[in-house]
Each structure stands twice: as structure tokens, then as C-alpha cells.
Design a protein around this motif. Structure first.
Motif, short mmCIF file in Angstrom:
data_model
loop_
_atom_site.label_atom_id
_atom_site.label_comp_id
_atom_site.label_asym_id
_atom_site.label_seq_id
_atom_site.Cartn_x
_atom_site.Cartn_y
_atom_site.Cartn_z
N GLN A 195 0.81 -1.22 0.00
CA GLN A 195 0.00 0.00 0.00
C GLN A 195 0.84 1.27 0.00
O GLN A 195 0.46 2.27 -0.60
N LYS A 196 1.97 1.24 0.67
CA LYS A 196 2.70 2.46 0.98
C LYS A 196 4.01 2.65 0.22
O LYS A 196 4.50 3.78 0.12
N ILE A 197 4.62 1.56 -0.28
CA ILE A 197 5.99 1.66 -0.76
C ILE A 197 6.11 1.15 -2.20
O ILE A 197 5.60 0.08 -2.53
N GLY A 198 6.80 1.92 -3.02
CA GLY A 198 7.24 1.46 -4.33
C GLY A 198 8.74 1.31 -4.29
O GLY A 198 9.45 2.24 -3.93
N PHE A 199 9.25 0.11 -4.61
CA PHE A 199 10.68 -0.18 -4.48
C PHE A 199 11.24 -0.46 -5.87
O PHE A 199 10.75 -1.34 -6.58
N ILE A 200 12.30 0.27 -6.22
CA ILE A 200 13.00 0.06 -7.49
C ILE A 200 14.34 -0.59 -7.17
O ILE A 200 15.22 0.02 -6.56
N GLU A 236 17.23 12.09 -17.18
CA GLU A 236 16.51 13.33 -16.88
C GLU A 236 15.01 13.11 -16.86
O GLU A 236 14.30 13.66 -16.01
N ILE A 237 14.50 12.30 -17.79
CA ILE A 237 13.07 11.99 -17.82
C ILE A 237 12.64 11.34 -16.51
O ILE A 237 11.64 11.74 -15.88
N VAL A 238 13.41 10.37 -16.06
CA VAL A 238 13.08 9.65 -14.84
C VAL A 238 13.20 10.55 -13.62
O VAL A 238 12.32 10.56 -12.74
N MET A 239 14.25 11.34 -13.55
CA MET A 239 14.43 12.20 -12.38
C MET A 239 13.38 13.31 -12.34
O MET A 239 12.93 13.71 -11.26
N ASP A 240 12.96 13.82 -13.48
CA ASP A 240 11.87 14.78 -13.50
C ASP A 240 10.59 14.15 -12.96
O ASP A 240 9.81 14.80 -12.24
N LEU A 241 10.37 12.88 -13.29
CA LEU A 241 9.20 12.17 -12.78
C LEU A 241 9.30 11.98 -11.28
O LEU A 241 8.32 12.19 -10.55
N PHE A 242 10.49 11.61 -10.79
CA PHE A 242 10.68 11.47 -9.34
C PHE A 242 10.44 12.81 -8.63
O PHE A 242 9.89 12.85 -7.53
N ARG A 243 10.88 13.89 -9.26
CA ARG A 243 10.69 15.20 -8.64
C ARG A 243 9.20 15.54 -8.55
O ARG A 243 8.74 16.08 -7.54
N GLN A 244 8.44 15.20 -9.59
CA GLN A 244 6.98 15.42 -9.54
C GLN A 244 6.36 14.61 -8.40
O GLN A 244 5.48 15.09 -7.68
N VAL A 245 6.81 13.36 -8.25
CA VAL A 245 6.29 12.52 -7.18
C VAL A 245 6.60 13.13 -5.82
O VAL A 245 5.73 13.25 -4.95
N ALA A 246 7.85 13.54 -5.63
CA ALA A 246 8.27 14.08 -4.33
C ALA A 246 7.54 15.37 -3.98
O ALA A 246 7.34 15.67 -2.80
N ARG A 247 7.16 16.14 -5.00
CA ARG A 247 6.48 17.41 -4.72
C ARG A 247 4.97 17.22 -4.48
O ARG A 247 4.27 18.16 -4.13
N PRO A 259 2.44 5.06 -4.80
CA PRO A 259 2.79 4.88 -3.39
C PRO A 259 3.29 6.19 -2.79
O PRO A 259 3.98 6.96 -3.47
N PRO A 260 2.99 6.45 -1.54
CA PRO A 260 3.47 7.69 -0.92
C PRO A 260 4.98 7.71 -0.69
O PRO A 260 5.58 8.77 -0.60
N LEU A 261 5.60 6.52 -0.61
CA LEU A 261 7.05 6.44 -0.44
C LEU A 261 7.64 5.64 -1.59
O LEU A 261 7.25 4.49 -1.82
N VAL A 262 8.58 6.24 -2.32
CA VAL A 262 9.28 5.56 -3.41
C VAL A 262 10.74 5.40 -2.99
O VAL A 262 11.41 6.39 -2.66
N ILE A 263 11.22 4.16 -3.01
CA ILE A 263 12.57 3.83 -2.58
C ILE A 263 13.32 3.25 -3.78
O ILE A 263 12.87 2.29 -4.39
N CYS A 264 14.47 3.84 -4.11
CA CYS A 264 15.17 3.50 -5.35
C CYS A 264 16.61 3.13 -5.07
O CYS A 264 17.33 3.88 -4.38
#
Length: 250
Positions: free
Chosen positions: A94-99, A189-200, A171-176
Motif C-alpha cells: 500500500q505504501k511503498i514502491g521499491f525500485i 533526466e526523464i526519470v528524475m523529472d518524474l521522481f521530482r513530480q512525485v516528491a512534490r 505509493p506515498p514512499l518511493v525507494i530506489c
């Protein structure tokens, strides 16, 4: 060891005095040594340091895929050590997405089916899972490959599928763990921009273990590990690159 910050309503991960060892007797190796670590909502936090310093072990403990020997890990206020195995499995779903560093894709499933696995676990229908899978694949630049099997993709493409799978259920928490290691600059850059959207997004957080200094500028906070300990934590400066009192070995 740096002082731990005071408790905050924004803290999503609170690691206190955590220890973890492997092996027995004279072969026992202390990988985590009374680690204290916090991460907040609304931020990308990066863990850096030399290979073998305990970064991936700490990440696995935070994700609930590895039990620690002592100390406490609280995620969204819940103590992982106090959860039963089944309860912890549900919590992670429910809470975690793990890469993972290894992509762990299922070879008999299509790309879209691999991405949709977390949604099916949560009870979504096949049709809804497929639609959301294709939407997130578009965001990582693989919208036209959704019918392919993983063995038809390059390593970098498989990495992006794994990232899409970790994000599809929001998930509210993404762990990579090294999410950009297999990616060229453009796809990184595409992936990190996506992570930044998630974090914000509201009440969400992203934690990244990385040796990739190309992505340091995306971090809000960088924690440096060495020999099983967090030895320094720095907030990102406005210039885009972190400044450490000591060199960062990556």
C-alpha cells in the motif's frame, strides 16, 4: 555521527539506532552501526557513499524487505519491527514502491502486465490496470512498447519498466536503488523529472541510493554514509550541487 533532527510531522522515515550484521562468530560483519536517519515528505533524499558502506542494506530495511538486529524503523508513524510478516507485506503493497538494482521483471508477462502487477495485487480489474500501466509507460517514454516481452528491451528500457511498475500504484514512499545506473543522460533526466513530480506531491517522499553524480542536483537532501554509519547530512544549496565538508566518494 550527526545529531538527529527533532521530531517533525513531515518526517516519513525515522530510523533510530539501527544495527544489522551478517555472519557468525569471527566472520560476523557489522553492516549498520547504530544508524540514525530521517527523511521528510515533499523531498528527494539521496544516500551516497562508497560501495559496501551499508547504503543498500539500510534501504532494504526501510523498505521492510530485511529485518534489522536492533533499533527501530518507523515509516509513516508505523514501527516496521512490530508488524507481523503478513501485515508488513500489506503495508509495503500500500505504501511503498521499491525500485531494485535488478529489474525483477517477469519474463512471461508483457511490459504493461509487468507494470500492472501492483494494481492487480490491490484488486483493480485487468482493464483498469492496463490503462494505468500504459499511462505511466507513456511518462517514461515506453508507451509504444507496452505489448513487448522484457527480453525484447534493452537494459535501460527494462530499468524504465521497473520504475514505471514502482510508481503505477502511486505509493506515498518511493525507494530506489541506483535507478539511473542503466540510463543515458536523456532518459535519466526523464526519470528524475518524474521522481521530482512525485516528491512534490502532497505527503509523498522519494529516497534514492546512487553513485550517479549526474543526478545530485535533483536532491533536496543528501546523506553520506561510510562504514555503516550516516556521517553527514546536507541540504541542497541553491547552486544545484551539494557541498560537503569532506569529499564524497562515489
Amino acid at each position: 555521527m550527526p545529531d538527529s533532527p527533532p521530531p517533525s510531522d513531515n518526517i516519513v522515515i525515522d530510523v533510530r539506532h539501527v544495527e544489522k550484521s551478517f555472519g557468525d562468530g569471527s566472520n560476523r560483519i557489522h553492516v549498520l552501526k547504530r544508524v540514525d536517519f530521517q527523511a521528510q515528505t515533499g523531498e528527494i533524499t539521496m544516500l551516497v557513499g562508497p560501495s559496501g558502506c551499508g547504503k543498500t542494506t539500510l534501504l532494504s530495511a526501510i523498505a521492510g524487505t530485511m529485518r534489522v538486529d536492533s533499533g527501530e524503523i518507523r515509516v509513516f508513524g508505523h514501527s516496521l519491527e512490530k508488524m507481523s510478516g503478513p501485515a508488513l507485506t500489506r503495508f509495503r503493497a500500500q505504501k511503498i514502491g521499491f525500485i531494485f538494482q535488478q529489474f525483477n521483471l517477469i519474463p512471461t508477462l508483457t511490459v504493461a502486465e509487468n507494470v500492472g502487477v501492483p494494481l492487480l495485487i490491490q484488486g483493480l480489474s485487468n482493464g483498469k490496470a492496463l490503462k494505468r500501466s500504459r499511462d505511466i509507460l507513456e511518462k517514461v517514454g515506453l508507451g509504444d512498447r507496452w505489448k513487448e516481452r522484457p527480453n525484447k528491451l534493452s537494459g535501460g528500457q527494462q530499468q524504465r519498466v521497473a520504475i514505471a511498475r514502482a510508481l503505477v500504484h502511486e505509493p506515498p514512499l518511493v525507494i530506489c536503488d541506483e535507478p539511473t545506473a542503466a540510463l543515458d543522460a536523456q532518459n535519466g533526466e526523464i526519470v528524475m523529472d518524474l521522481f521530482r513530480q512525485v516528491a512534490r506531491s502532497a505527503d509523498r517522499s522519494v529516497i534514492i541510493v546512487t553513485h550517479d553524480n549526474r543526478i545530485f542536483s535533483y536532491a533536496d537532501r543528501i546523506a553520506r554514509m561510510d562504514d555503516g554509519e550516516i556521517v553527514e547530512v546536507k541540504e541542497q544549496d541553491t547552486g544545484g550541487q551539494p557541498h560537503f565538508e569532506h569529499p564524497v566518494h562515489v
